[in-house]
Design a protein around this motif. Structure first.
Motif: not given
Length: 59
Positions: A4-26
């Protein structure tokens, strides 16, 4: 591996969407995981809810 870029904080998520949705919508649909106390904020609700008081007793 990209860091991550300096000063950026990683945040944890539970991903609810499908890979197809993620790839189609970015984008993704997800819920943040946090340990902060949001009990006084009506916009937040815990994921794990206790509904034991609604359970019907077995006979």
């Amino acid at each position: 591996m990209e860091f991550p870029k300096k000063g950026n904080i990683r945040r944890h998520y539970v991903v609810m969407s499908t890979s197809a949705y993620n790839e189609a919508t970015h984008m993704f649909i997800g819920m943040p995981i946090t340990t902060a106390n949001y009990s006084n904020n009506p916009r937040y609700m815990p994921i794990l809810l206790n509904y034991s008081h609604l359970a019907k007793p077995t006979v």
